[in-house]
Scaffold this active site. Sequence first.
Site, PDB file in Angstrom:
ATOM      1  N   GLY A   6       0.848  -1.179   0.000  1.00 48.19           N
ATOM      2  CA  GLY A   6       0.000   0.000   0.000  1.00 48.19           C
ATOM      3  C   GLY A   6       0.879   1.222   0.000  1.00 48.19           C
ATOM      4  O   GLY A   6       2.085   1.133   0.202  1.00 48.19           O
ATOM      5  N   THR A   7       0.253   2.342  -0.207  1.00 48.12           N
ATOM      6  CA  THR A   7       1.000   3.592  -0.247  1.00 48.12           C
ATOM      7  C   THR A   7       0.018   4.742  -0.278  1.00 48.12           C
ATOM      8  O   THR A   7      -1.187   4.535  -0.371  1.00 48.12           O
ATOM      9  CB  THR A   7       1.916   3.643  -1.487  1.00 48.12           C
ATOM     10  N   THR A   8       0.551   5.928  -0.257  1.00 48.57           N
ATOM     11  CA  THR A   8      -0.231   7.125  -0.548  1.00 48.57           C
ATOM     12  C   THR A   8       0.630   8.046  -1.388  1.00 48.57           C
ATOM     13  O   THR A   8       1.760   8.348  -1.018  1.00 48.57           O
ATOM     14  CB  THR A   8      -0.657   7.848   0.745  1.00 48.57           C
TER      15      THR A   8
END
Length: 199
Positions: A6-8
């Site tokens: 995941g990331t942003t």
Amino acid sequence: MEKKTGTTTVGIKLKDGVVLAADTQASLDHMVETLNIKKILPITDRIAITTAGSVGDLQALARMLEAEAKYYQFTWGKPMTAKAMANLLSNILNESKWFPYMVQIIIGGYVEEPTLASLDPLGGLIFDNYTTTGSGSPFAIAILEDGYKEDMSIEDARELAIKAVRTAGKRDVYTGERKIQVITITKEGMKEEFVEFKE
């Protein structure tokens, strides 16, 4: 272990340029694999892309776009615009829809004018003033919605982008909040920095 990632990533467009920001954490299941992954890659000295998804797919796409940008410069004697590159990337992703690149991309740049766009894995293309991708998007977009102003300065946009990624990192276990990569692109060029937090 099942690989869960995941990331942003965040992009903000202003009249004077574009700001891109992303966390630098890579996850392996529920473990932090590294805090030093670059999720924003420069394509030219005026255009960069971010990814949520497969870093390997992003790197392959970045190599393709770099080659296309060099070919365009050689053929036409001028740099490819960020809008043209976004459309090219949309076509590349759409042509691969049966075996898609596992990416959600933000492309930002300033060649003739500031440009910001987001692309989904099948090539869906949206030009906008601000956008987010990744597992922390619901948290980051709320910060952008609240803080974005069309006439804000590059420095204010930089601070807003960092705040959006940090906020996502506090609520999304797959987004890192300790180190944030930031790229600012103006008509003067591109500046990359890494902002680190102790806590």
